[in-house]
Motif scaffolding. Structure first.
Motif, mmCIF file in Angstrom:
data_model
loop_
_atom_site.group_PDB
_atom_site.id
_atom_site.type_symbol
_atom_site.label_atom_id
_atom_site.label_comp_id
_atom_site.label_asym_id
_atom_site.label_seq_id
_atom_site.Cartn_x
_atom_site.Cartn_y
_atom_site.Cartn_z
ATOM 1 N N ASN A 80 0.830 -1.191 0.000
ATOM 2 C CA ASN A 80 0.000 0.000 0.000
ATOM 3 C C ASN A 80 0.874 1.254 0.000
ATOM 4 N N ALA A 81 0.506 2.217 -0.837
ATOM 5 C CA ALA A 81 1.261 3.471 -0.903
ATOM 6 C C ALA A 81 0.845 4.449 0.186
ATOM 7 N N TRP B 37 -6.191 1.653 1.237
ATOM 8 C CA TRP B 37 -5.434 1.433 0.004
ATOM 9 C C TRP B 37 -5.352 2.724 -0.808
ATOM 10 N N GLN B 38 -4.108 3.135 -1.091
ATOM 11 C CA GLN B 38 -3.867 4.358 -1.848
ATOM 12 C C GLN B 38 -3.063 4.115 -3.106
ATOM 13 N N GLY C 287 7.426 1.241 -1.368
ATOM 14 C CA GLY C 287 8.099 2.200 -0.507
ATOM 15 C C GLY C 287 8.249 1.743 0.933
ATOM 16 N N TRP C 288 7.255 0.988 1.436
ATOM 17 C CA TRP C 288 7.337 0.574 2.839
ATOM 18 C C TRP C 288 8.394 -0.488 3.062
ATOM 19 N N SER D 294 2.791 0.286 -4.158
ATOM 20 C CA SER D 294 4.107 0.870 -3.902
ATOM 21 C C SER D 294 4.969 -0.121 -3.130
#
Length: 278
Positions: free
Chosen positions: A25-26, A33-34, A39-40, A37
């Motif tokens: 999830n971004a 949920w966005q 990124g995390w 990604s």
């Protein structure tokens, strides 16, 4: 029955699938949920506290695996030499009890044993060394490893004994007839045949130690492993970073378990043939 089985599997694995899904999830919130990604995962990798806890977990699991393999293999070989059926049943029962006993009981018992030993040894060390700061035993890495070895030892014994039961006993007798020493019999006959099972037992011990929280929480003291860090973090709320860490642990555990199962099946299919030592 198929619908019932599907429902059971969905009940077991759907929550895990949700954690894996929301680890990508971004957004900043675990269940909001966005967009997709990675990124995390990068955030968790760059988190020094996560890396320290991960390193501690790897050291603990590695030490536990090595000690469990050494002691467990020796115990399995020793149990094969027990001729008394009564003693055999007693030892078998003790091995299974070590697996059946709840983790919380092992944690409490290990904590009490460690504190009792510390209360006896630390005054002796203070008397022997004197000075302002004599060495002092305390909860930490070695108490965690010792507690993990208690239950992983039984796993290694069962795996190695399962392989021992399929071996041709004539191989050992032939090696002994050719004047091989006990060490030579183990090194040239038993060890090559048992190696896949030994590795499989070590991988299982590594996996169980890596993901253990209950026992570790009792005997770790200030020592922090990755499961302890995750549990402490979710008290402040579940974030996609925690989902990412959980996904990595899940992937590592599944990989090691599948590898151990493959090694055990390969060991079971392997013919019990070996060249006796000269």
């Amino acid at each position: 029955m198929r619908i019932y089985a599907a429902f059971i599997y969905a009940f077991l694995y759907l929550p895990i699938a949700v954690i894996v899904f929301f680890s990508f999830n971004a957004g900043r919130y675990a269940m909001d949920w966005q967009g997709f990604s990675l990124g995390w995962y990068v955030t968790a990798w760059n988190n020094p506290f996560v890396m320290d806890a991960l390193m501690n977990s790897l050291i603990t699991a590695g030490g536990t695996s090595i000690m469990s393999v050494i002691i467990g293999t020796a115990a399995a070989l020793g149990l094969e030499r027990v001729r008394s059926s009564v003693l055999h049943q007693i030892f078998d029962g003790l091995i299974y009890v070590a697996i059946i006993v709840p983790s919380i009981v092992i944690g409490i018992a290990t904590l009490i044993a460690a504190v009792t030993v510390f209360d006896f040894v630390n005054p002796v060390l203070a008397t022997l060394f004197g000075g302002g700061s004599p060495p002092k035993l305390k909860l930490g890495l070695w108490t965690v490893i010792a507690s993990h070895v208690l239950f992983n030892l039984a796993v290694v014994v069962l795996v190695v004994r399962a392989r021992l039961a399929t071996l041709d006993k004539n191989l050992v007798e032939a090696a002994q007839d050719l004047y091989a020493t006990p060490i030579g019999v183990f090194r040239q006959v038993l060890f090559p045949l048992l190696l896949p099972s030994i590795i499989a037992g070590g991988l299982l011990a590594f996996t169980f130690s890596l993901e253990d929280y209950i026992i570790t929480s009792f005997v770790a003291g200030p020592y922090s492993t990755l499961p302890i860090y995750v549990f402490a973090s979710i008290r402040r709320g579940v974030t996609p970073e925690i989902n990412a860490i959980g996904t990595v642990i899940l992937l590592a555990s599944f990989t090691l378990l599948i590898l151990s199962q493959w090694l055990m099946r390969r060991s079971a299919r392997r013919p019990a043939l070996a060249r006796p030592p000269p």
